[in-house]
Motif scaffolding. Structure first.
Motif, PDB file in Angstrom:
ATOM      1  N   THR A  69       0.821  -1.209   0.000  1.00  0.00           N
ATOM      2  CA  THR A  69       0.000   0.000   0.000  1.00  0.00           C
ATOM      3  C   THR A  69       0.857   1.262   0.000  1.00  0.00           C
ATOM      4  O   THR A  69       0.596   2.204  -0.750  1.00  0.00           O
ATOM      5  N   ASN A  70       1.871   1.300   0.837  1.00  0.00           N
ATOM      6  CA  ASN A  70       2.685   2.511   0.991  1.00  0.00           C
ATOM      7  C   ASN A  70       4.001   2.467   0.226  1.00  0.00           C
ATOM      8  O   ASN A  70       4.789   3.406   0.296  1.00  0.00           O
ATOM      9  N   GLY A  71       4.259   1.405  -0.495  1.00  0.00           N
ATOM     10  CA  GLY A  71       5.444   1.325  -1.342  1.00  0.00           C
ATOM     11  C   GLY A  71       6.754   1.185  -0.591  1.00  0.00           C
ATOM     12  O   GLY A  71       6.795   1.065   0.633  1.00  0.00           O
ATOM     13  N   SER A  72       7.823   1.185  -1.348  1.00  0.00           N
ATOM     14  CA  SER A  72       9.186   1.054  -0.844  1.00  0.00           C
ATOM     15  C   SER A  72      10.033   2.092  -1.558  1.00  0.00           C
ATOM     16  O   SER A  72       9.624   2.648  -2.581  1.00  0.00           O
ATOM     17  N   ARG A  73      11.220   2.305  -1.060  1.00  0.00           N
ATOM     18  CA  ARG A  73      12.170   3.210  -1.700  1.00  0.00           C
ATOM     19  C   ARG A  73      13.543   2.553  -1.692  1.00  0.00           C
ATOM     20  O   ARG A  73      13.896   1.863  -0.747  1.00  0.00           O
ATOM     21  N   ILE A  74      14.285   2.787  -2.762  1.00  0.00           N
ATOM     22  CA  ILE A  74      15.691   2.396  -2.820  1.00  0.00           C
ATOM     23  C   ILE A  74      16.462   3.652  -3.165  1.00  0.00           C
ATOM     24  O   ILE A  74      16.212   4.271  -4.206  1.00  0.00           O
ATOM     25  N   ASN A  75      17.359   4.036  -2.274  1.00  0.00           N
ATOM     26  CA  ASN A  75      18.121   5.278  -2.426  1.00  0.00           C
ATOM     27  C   ASN A  75      17.185   6.467  -2.650  1.00  0.00           C
ATOM     28  O   ASN A  75      17.391   7.290  -3.529  1.00  0.00           O
ATOM     29  N   LYS A  76      16.097   6.502  -1.863  1.00  0.00           N
ATOM     30  CA  LYS A  76      15.099   7.579  -1.843  1.00  0.00           C
ATOM     31  C   LYS A  76      14.240   7.663  -3.103  1.00  0.00           C
ATOM     32  O   LYS A  76      13.511   8.620  -3.296  1.00  0.00           O
ATOM     33  N   MET A  77      14.321   6.662  -3.970  1.00  0.00           N
ATOM     34  CA  MET A  77      13.522   6.658  -5.201  1.00  0.00           C
ATOM     35  C   MET A  77      12.644   5.411  -5.230  1.00  0.00           C
ATOM     36  O   MET A  77      13.008   4.370  -4.692  1.00  0.00           O
ATOM     37  N   GLU A  78      11.493   5.538  -5.888  1.00  0.00           N
ATOM     38  CA  GLU A  78      10.627   4.382  -6.046  1.00  0.00           C
ATOM     39  C   GLU A  78      11.327   3.364  -6.944  1.00  0.00           C
ATOM     40  O   GLU A  78      11.792   3.710  -8.035  1.00  0.00           O
ATOM     41  N   PRO A  79      11.424   2.105  -6.494  1.00  0.00           N
ATOM     42  CA  PRO A  79      12.148   1.118  -7.306  1.00  0.00           C
ATOM     43  C   PRO A  79      11.365   0.705  -8.542  1.00  0.00           C
ATOM     44  O   PRO A  79      10.151   0.868  -8.621  1.00  0.00           O
ATOM     45  N   VAL A  93      11.609   0.558   3.943  1.00  0.00           N
ATOM     46  CA  VAL A  93      10.346  -0.159   4.061  1.00  0.00           C
ATOM     47  C   VAL A  93       9.653   0.443   5.282  1.00  0.00           C
ATOM     48  O   VAL A  93      10.128   0.277   6.404  1.00  0.00           O
ATOM     49  N   GLY A  94       8.581   1.176   5.035  1.00  0.00           N
ATOM     50  CA  GLY A  94       7.963   1.934   6.123  1.00  0.00           C
ATOM     51  C   GLY A  94       8.951   2.986   6.609  1.00  0.00           C
ATOM     52  O   GLY A  94       9.553   3.705   5.830  1.00  0.00           O
ATOM     53  N   ARG A  95       9.161   3.023   7.914  1.00  0.00           N
ATOM     54  CA  ARG A  95      10.130   3.962   8.477  1.00  0.00           C
ATOM     55  C   ARG A  95      11.492   3.308   8.707  1.00  0.00           C
ATOM     56  O   ARG A  95      12.416   3.954   9.180  1.00  0.00           O
ATOM     57  N   SER A  96      11.602   2.030   8.358  1.00  0.00           N
ATOM     58  CA  SER A  96      12.855   1.295   8.565  1.00  0.00           C
ATOM     59  C   SER A  96      13.779   1.447   7.365  1.00  0.00           C
ATOM     60  O   SER A  96      13.332   1.387   6.218  1.00  0.00           O
ATOM     61  N   LEU A  97      15.070   1.644   7.659  1.00  0.00           N
ATOM     62  CA  LEU A  97      16.092   1.753   6.618  1.00  0.00           C
ATOM     63  C   LEU A  97      17.049   0.581   6.738  1.00  0.00           C
ATOM     64  O   LEU A  97      17.567   0.286   7.820  1.00  0.00           O
ATOM     65  N   PHE A  98      17.272  -0.086   5.603  1.00  0.00           N
ATOM     66  CA  PHE A  98      18.204  -1.206   5.530  1.00  0.00           C
ATOM     67  C   PHE A  98      19.296  -0.862   4.524  1.00  0.00           C
ATOM     68  O   PHE A  98      18.998  -0.375   3.437  1.00  0.00           O
ATOM     69  N   ARG A  99      20.539  -1.133   4.884  1.00  0.00           N
ATOM     70  CA  ARG A  99      21.648  -0.980   3.927  1.00  0.00           C
ATOM     71  C   ARG A  99      21.954  -2.363   3.366  1.00  0.00           C
ATOM     72  O   ARG A  99      22.077  -3.332   4.103  1.00  0.00           O
ATOM     73  N   PHE A 100      22.048  -2.438   2.038  1.00  0.00           N
ATOM     74  CA  PHE A 100      22.406  -3.701   1.392  1.00  0.00           C
ATOM     75  C   PHE A 100      23.919  -3.826   1.401  1.00  0.00           C
ATOM     76  O   PHE A 100      24.629  -2.950   0.914  1.00  0.00           O
TER      77      PHE A 100
END
Length: 119
Positions: A69-79, A93-100
């Motif tokens: 519903t609320n989407g995801s971001r990769i490097n602040k952009m919609e993937p 993902v939501g308010r959580s930030l994960f570094r790959f």
């Protein structure tokens, strides 16, 4: 081995090894990576690993939002629909930030592939 590193204020607070072909992220407790956040879908995203076509000893890692519903971001952009992850990518993902963190990138940087010219 590749991993997701959960970040809080630029500090690593947890790590999730990507040791299976598919890793799911979401709010539901049956996900591999549980994201306890009401804006995260129960089944929010999936990370898939595949053997690299040219170098089968290496893995390609892909991120797919599962229509959350609320989407995801990769490097602040919609993937893109399916996006290949690169070392240091920041996944939101939501308010959580994960570094790959892809430990195999050191191997790739030091590897040369020789392709001879056709004669």
């Amino acid at each position: 081995m590749a991993k997701l590193v959960l970040m809080l204020d630029d500090v690593a607070i947890n790590e999730y090894r990507l040791d299976k072909k598919q890793i799911t992220l979401g709010r539901s407790s049956d996900n591999d990576v549980l994201v306890d956040d009401p804006v995260v879908s129960s089944r929010h995203a999936i990370i898939t690993t595949n053997k690299n076509a040219l170098m089968p000893e290496l893995l390609d890692v892909f991120f797919d939002d599962l229509g959350s519903t609320n989407g995801s971001r990769i490097n602040k952009m919609e993937p893109k629909k399916r996006q290949k992850l690169r070392q240091g990518d920041i996944i939101q993902v939501g308010r959580s930030l994960f570094r790959f963190d892809n430990e195999q990138d050191d191997v790739i940087d030091s590897t040369a592939i020789y392709i001879p010219d056709d004669e």
